[in-house]
Design a protein around this motif. Sequence first.
Motif, PDB file in Angstrom:
ATOM      1  N   SER A 197       0.847  -1.188   0.000  1.00  0.00           N
ATOM      2  CA  SER A 197       0.000   0.000   0.000  1.00  0.00           C
ATOM      3  C   SER A 197       0.882   1.238   0.000  1.00  0.00           C
ATOM      4  O   SER A 197       2.093   1.159   0.273  1.00  0.00           O
ATOM      5  CB  SER A 197      -0.903   0.023   1.244  1.00  0.00           C
ATOM      6  N   MET A 198       0.269   2.398  -0.260  1.00  0.00           N
ATOM      7  CA  MET A 198       1.017   3.643  -0.170  1.00  0.00           C
ATOM      8  C   MET A 198       1.470   3.896   1.256  1.00  0.00           C
ATOM      9  O   MET A 198       2.517   4.510   1.485  1.00  0.00           O
ATOM     10  CB  MET A 198       0.160   4.804  -0.668  1.00  0.00           C
ATOM     11  N   GLU A 199       0.697   3.422   2.221  1.00  0.00           N
ATOM     12  CA  GLU A 199       1.099   3.570   3.617  1.00  0.00           C
ATOM     13  C   GLU A 199       2.414   2.854   3.885  1.00  0.00           C
ATOM     14  O   GLU A 199       3.270   3.355   4.621  1.00  0.00           O
ATOM     15  CB  GLU A 199      -0.004   3.023   4.554  1.00  0.00           C
ATOM     16  N   ASP A 200       2.582   1.686   3.278  1.00  0.00           N
ATOM     17  CA  ASP A 200       3.843   0.958   3.423  1.00  0.00           C
ATOM     18  C   ASP A 200       5.001   1.734   2.798  1.00  0.00           C
ATOM     19  O   ASP A 200       6.107   1.766   3.351  1.00  0.00           O
ATOM     20  CB  ASP A 200       3.736  -0.418   2.770  1.00  0.00           C
ATOM     21  N   VAL A 201       4.752   2.325   1.638  1.00  0.00           N
ATOM     22  CA  VAL A 201       5.797   3.134   0.989  1.00  0.00           C
ATOM     23  C   VAL A 201       6.209   4.284   1.904  1.00  0.00           C
ATOM     24  O   VAL A 201       7.401   4.521   2.155  1.00  0.00           O
ATOM     25  CB  VAL A 201       5.304   3.675  -0.365  1.00  0.00           C
ATOM     26  N   HIS A 202       5.224   5.008   2.416  1.00  0.00           N
ATOM     27  CA  HIS A 202       5.531   6.153   3.273  1.00  0.00           C
ATOM     28  C   HIS A 202       6.205   5.718   4.568  1.00  0.00           C
ATOM     29  O   HIS A 202       7.082   6.429   5.096  1.00  0.00           O
ATOM     30  CB  HIS A 202       4.249   6.932   3.573  1.00  0.00           C
ATOM     31  N   ASN A 259       3.556  -1.270  -9.303  1.00  0.00           N
ATOM     32  CA  ASN A 259       2.840  -0.494  -8.307  1.00  0.00           C
ATOM     33  C   ASN A 259       1.356  -0.590  -8.611  1.00  0.00           C
ATOM     34  O   ASN A 259       0.863   0.062  -9.535  1.00  0.00           O
ATOM     35  CB  ASN A 259       3.307   0.962  -8.325  1.00  0.00           C
ATOM     36  N   PHE A 301      -0.977   0.397  -6.722  1.00  0.00           N
ATOM     37  CA  PHE A 301      -1.730   1.447  -6.045  1.00  0.00           C
ATOM     38  C   PHE A 301      -1.213   2.837  -6.402  1.00  0.00           C
ATOM     39  O   PHE A 301      -1.492   3.814  -5.715  1.00  0.00           O
ATOM     40  CB  PHE A 301      -1.695   1.246  -4.526  1.00  0.00           C
ATOM     41  N   GLY A 302      -0.457   2.934  -7.479  1.00  0.00           N
ATOM     42  CA  GLY A 302       0.053   4.216  -7.925  1.00  0.00           C
ATOM     43  C   GLY A 302       0.509   4.139  -9.360  1.00  0.00           C
ATOM     44  O   GLY A 302       0.441   3.089  -9.992  1.00  0.00           O
ATOM     45  N   ILE A 335       7.549   1.530  -7.465  1.00  0.00           N
ATOM     46  CA  ILE A 335       7.875   1.794  -6.070  1.00  0.00           C
ATOM     47  C   ILE A 335       9.343   2.169  -5.895  1.00  0.00           C
ATOM     48  O   ILE A 335       9.679   3.080  -5.126  1.00  0.00           O
ATOM     49  CB  ILE A 335       7.517   0.562  -5.213  1.00  0.00           C
ATOM     50  N   MET A 352       9.815   5.706  -6.616  1.00  0.00           N
ATOM     51  CA  MET A 352       9.243   6.530  -5.561  1.00  0.00           C
ATOM     52  C   MET A 352      10.200   6.648  -4.382  1.00  0.00           C
ATOM     53  O   MET A 352      10.379   7.734  -3.812  1.00  0.00           O
ATOM     54  CB  MET A 352       7.913   5.937  -5.094  1.00  0.00           C
TER      55      MET A 352
END
Length: 251
Positions: free
Chosen positions: A98-103, A134, A136-137, A141, A144
């Motif tokens: 998820s994007m949360e994992d990336v952040h 990715n 979710f984007g 990744i 990013m």
Amino acid sequence: MTNLKVALQLYTLRDYDQEDFAAKLRKVSEAGYDGVEFAGFANIAAEEMKVMLEKANLKAMGSHTPIDELLGNLDEVITYNQVIGSSYIVIPYYKIESMEDVHSLIAIVKEIGPKIKASGMDLLYHNHYHEFVNEFGDQPILEMLREATTEEEFNFEVDMFWTTHANREPVEVMNSFGSRCKTVHVKDMVNKEDKEMTEVGTGLLDLEGIIKKAKSSGYEWVVVEQDRIKIDGYDSVKISLDNVRAMLASV
């Protein structure tokens, strides 16, 4: 141009962990490697490991260190790697769904990367397949992670097997990451579809292009790794090294 050295990722020889660790290091040295990249230290104290490396005439290129250990024992990890002479501390894997994992990962490396840099080493990230896609984007990744961080915080150890499996050209990826790519795993494959690994130089990996680029970019190390081996492990790592050495001599 640089005098490129070759390390072995010791995960390659994990099936021989029942051996005396010093004997394993000696055999890696006898195969002709300049150094090793650790995937655990077998509960051996840092000073003892340093002596083992010196006796085997090997350098500690770096160590793959799980994220939980970096978060929970960073000072101890740094000290151990300083004692044995590592250049790199590497995050070997991070689950990203998820994007949360990336952040979350970005926040972690921004916190610990400068501490590792201040200690005289670089924090690197070792990719697998999922960082080149990715769901979710609209951006891979891995890109990013690069764009959200600086060279002082965080850099990359790009795995050429997973790069190729993701239908990316290794040299193009090395070019796009520029000085943020500090080293690469040269890991070969029989074909892109089945993920079948083979000794370096016996598959479809663009070994010539990778070695040329590594040399011209001033890399200090390239790292041989093979997760799955069908022959004797020591025979396997010798074949891979001999093919890398032959390519080094010809480019």
